[in-house]
Design a protein around this motif. Sequence first.
Motif, PDB file in Angstrom:
ATOM      1  N   SER A   7       0.832  -1.195   0.000  1.00 41.22           N
ATOM      2  CA  SER A   7       0.000   0.000   0.000  1.00 41.22           C
ATOM      3  C   SER A   7       0.870   1.249   0.000  1.00 41.22           C
ATOM      4  O   SER A   7       1.952   1.267   0.583  1.00 41.22           O
ATOM      5  CB  SER A   7      -0.890  -0.013   1.247  1.00 41.22           C
ATOM      6  N   PRO A   8       0.402   2.322  -0.646  1.00 42.35           N
ATOM      7  CA  PRO A   8       1.138   3.598  -0.577  1.00 42.35           C
ATOM      8  C   PRO A   8       1.035   4.244   0.797  1.00 42.35           C
ATOM      9  O   PRO A   8       1.766   5.184   1.096  1.00 42.35           O
ATOM     10  CB  PRO A   8       0.457   4.443  -1.653  1.00 42.35           C
ATOM     11  N   GLU A   9       0.142   3.732   1.621  1.00 43.57           N
ATOM     12  CA  GLU A   9       0.023   4.241   2.986  1.00 43.57           C
ATOM     13  C   GLU A   9       1.214   3.728   3.803  1.00 43.57           C
ATOM     14  O   GLU A   9       1.730   2.643   3.563  1.00 43.57           O
ATOM     15  CB  GLU A   9      -1.277   3.747   3.627  1.00 43.57           C
ATOM     16  N   ARG A  20       4.957   3.191   5.375  1.00 44.79           N
ATOM     17  CA  ARG A  20       6.329   3.279   4.893  1.00 44.79           C
ATOM     18  C   ARG A  20       6.704   2.056   4.068  1.00 44.79           C
ATOM     19  O   ARG A  20       6.292   0.948   4.341  1.00 44.79           O
ATOM     20  CB  ARG A  20       7.290   3.401   6.075  1.00 44.79           C
ATOM     21  N   LEU A  75       1.298   5.601  -7.305  1.00 48.59           N
ATOM     22  CA  LEU A  75       0.000   6.256  -7.147  1.00 48.59           C
ATOM     23  C   LEU A  75       0.012   7.661  -7.729  1.00 48.59           C
ATOM     24  O   LEU A  75      -0.997   8.131  -8.276  1.00 48.59           O
ATOM     25  CB  LEU A  75      -0.385   6.292  -5.670  1.00 48.59           C
ATOM     26  N   GLN A  76       1.146   8.337  -7.643  1.00 51.55           N
ATOM     27  CA  GLN A  76       1.254   9.663  -8.260  1.00 51.55           C
ATOM     28  C   GLN A  76       1.103   9.576  -9.777  1.00 51.55           C
ATOM     29  O   GLN A  76       0.460  10.421 -10.402  1.00 51.55           O
ATOM     30  CB  GLN A  76       2.609  10.286  -7.906  1.00 51.55           C
ATOM     31  N   PRO A  85       8.539   2.551  -5.741  1.00 47.76           N
ATOM     32  CA  PRO A  85       7.801   2.830  -4.510  1.00 47.76           C
ATOM     33  C   PRO A  85       6.309   3.018  -4.806  1.00 47.76           C
ATOM     34  O   PRO A  85       5.941   3.673  -5.789  1.00 47.76           O
ATOM     35  CB  PRO A  85       8.438   4.118  -3.994  1.00 47.76           C
ATOM     36  N   SER A  86       5.473   2.450  -3.968  1.00 51.03           N
ATOM     37  CA  SER A  86       4.028   2.507  -4.204  1.00 51.03           C
ATOM     38  C   SER A  86       3.499   3.938  -4.232  1.00 51.03           C
ATOM     39  O   SER A  86       2.569   4.251  -4.984  1.00 51.03           O
ATOM     40  CB  SER A  86       3.292   1.691  -3.137  1.00 51.03           C
ATOM     41  N   LYS A  87       4.089   4.811  -3.430  1.00 53.88           N
ATOM     42  CA  LYS A  87       3.641   6.202  -3.422  1.00 53.88           C
ATOM     43  C   LYS A  87       3.882   6.856  -4.779  1.00 53.88           C
ATOM     44  O   LYS A  87       3.044   7.617  -5.277  1.00 53.88           O
ATOM     45  CB  LYS A  87       4.372   6.980  -2.320  1.00 53.88           C
ATOM     46  N   ARG A  88       5.020   6.546  -5.388  1.00 49.63           N
ATOM     47  CA  ARG A  88       5.324   7.089  -6.707  1.00 49.63           C
ATOM     48  C   ARG A  88       4.361   6.511  -7.745  1.00 49.63           C
ATOM     49  O   ARG A  88       3.885   7.234  -8.636  1.00 49.63           O
ATOM     50  CB  ARG A  88       6.778   6.759  -7.081  1.00 49.63           C
TER      51      ARG A  88
END
Length: 371
Positions: A42-44, A46, A72-73, A67-70
Motif C-alpha cells: 500500500s502507498p500508505e 512506509r 500512485l502519483q 515505490p508505491s507512493k510514486r
Amino acid sequence: MENKHNSTQRKIIHIDMDAFYASVEQRDHPEYRGKAIVVGGSPEGRGGVVATASYEARKFGVRSAMPSKRALQLCPHLIFVRPRFDAYKEASRKIREIFARYTDLIEPLSLDEAYLDVTTDKQQIRSAIEIAKLIKQAIRDELQLTASAGVSVNKFVAKIASDLNKPDGLTFIGPSAIEAFMEQLPVEKFHGVGKVTADKMKRMGLFTGKDLKQLSEQELKSHFGKTGAFYYRIVRGIDDREVQPHRETKSLGAEDTFPYDLTETGEMHAELEKIARIVYERLQRYQLKGRTVTLKIKYSDFRQITRNQSFAQPVGDLETIISTAKQLLAATWPEDKRIRLLGITLSNFGELSVPDKYQHPAQLSLFDFDE
C-alpha cells in the motif's frame, strides 16, 4: 557466426510470464480485469513497493520495484492488491508441469520465468518454435494466463528475444541473424547492463552492439573489468552456458556504481535504501530469505571490502536489510571516504514463510512491498 564451433547447436527457449502476479489476480478476480492494478504494498505508511504492475498500469509508467507512493502519483486510480504467494506458486508449479511435457532440461529463474533446452525434446517435435507455440497455448488454455517466449541457440539471445514482443509474444532469432541483431541492439537492452553502465557506455560513444564490437576484448576489460570479456563474447553471439536444471541459487543481491564518488553518510544511506529495495524485490521473486547479509564497498581508489552479519533465523524484510546494511557501513567509518560502489547481498538461504496475518511492518514487508 563465431560460435559455429559447437558441434550441436542448441535449441533454447526462454519463457517469461506476462505481468505474472497481476495476471493471476486479474484471472481470479474479474473485478480487476481491464483495470490498472499492482500487486504489492500500500502507498500508505512506509516502504510499500510495486511487485508487479498490470499492463493497464504500465501505460502510466508504473514499474516493478517502484515505490508505491510514486506509482500512485503516476496513476491516481491505481488499485493495490496484496500478494497471494500460494496462488502464484501453484500457477508456477502447473506451468513447469507443462514445460516437463517437452523436456527435463528446465532452469527456473523465478516463479515466472525459465530456460528450456529442447535440443532433444520428449515428443520428437524437433522444432523449438513449434514447442514454444504449444507451451504458450497450453498455458493459455489450462491456466488462462499468457506467456512470452524467446527462441534461439543460446540463453542470452533467447532471454532478450522473449522481451521484444510482450505481452503474448513469440520471437525467434536464428543463428544467421544473431550477430546482426546484436549489432543493432541498444546497449541498455543488453541483459546485465544497468543504467549506470549504460550511461558510461554512452559517454564513451557506445550506443549499440555494433559500437561495442569495435573494441577489443582487452579494451572492454580495461573499461568494464571482467564483465568486459562477457560483452566481447555476447555481442558476437557467443554464449556457451548450459541450461542447468538443478541450479541452486547460492546468493542474491544488487549493487550500483555511482556517477560521482559518495562522501556524505546521508548520500550513502539513500543509495543503500535504493539497492535494498531491488534486493528485496528479487528475494520475493525467488521466494527466499537469507541468514547472511553482506555489504560490498568499493572506494574511489578501487580498493574493495566486504562486511557481513549473520542471523539465527532467515531474514527477508526490507527494514532488516536496510538497517543491517547501514550498521555494516557505519562499522567501516565511512565519513570522509570516497565511495564509488555499494552492494548488498543475501545468502545462506532458508525457505520463505508467508504469514497468515498481517502484523508488524517488518513482517508485513512481503505484502507492504513487493518481481
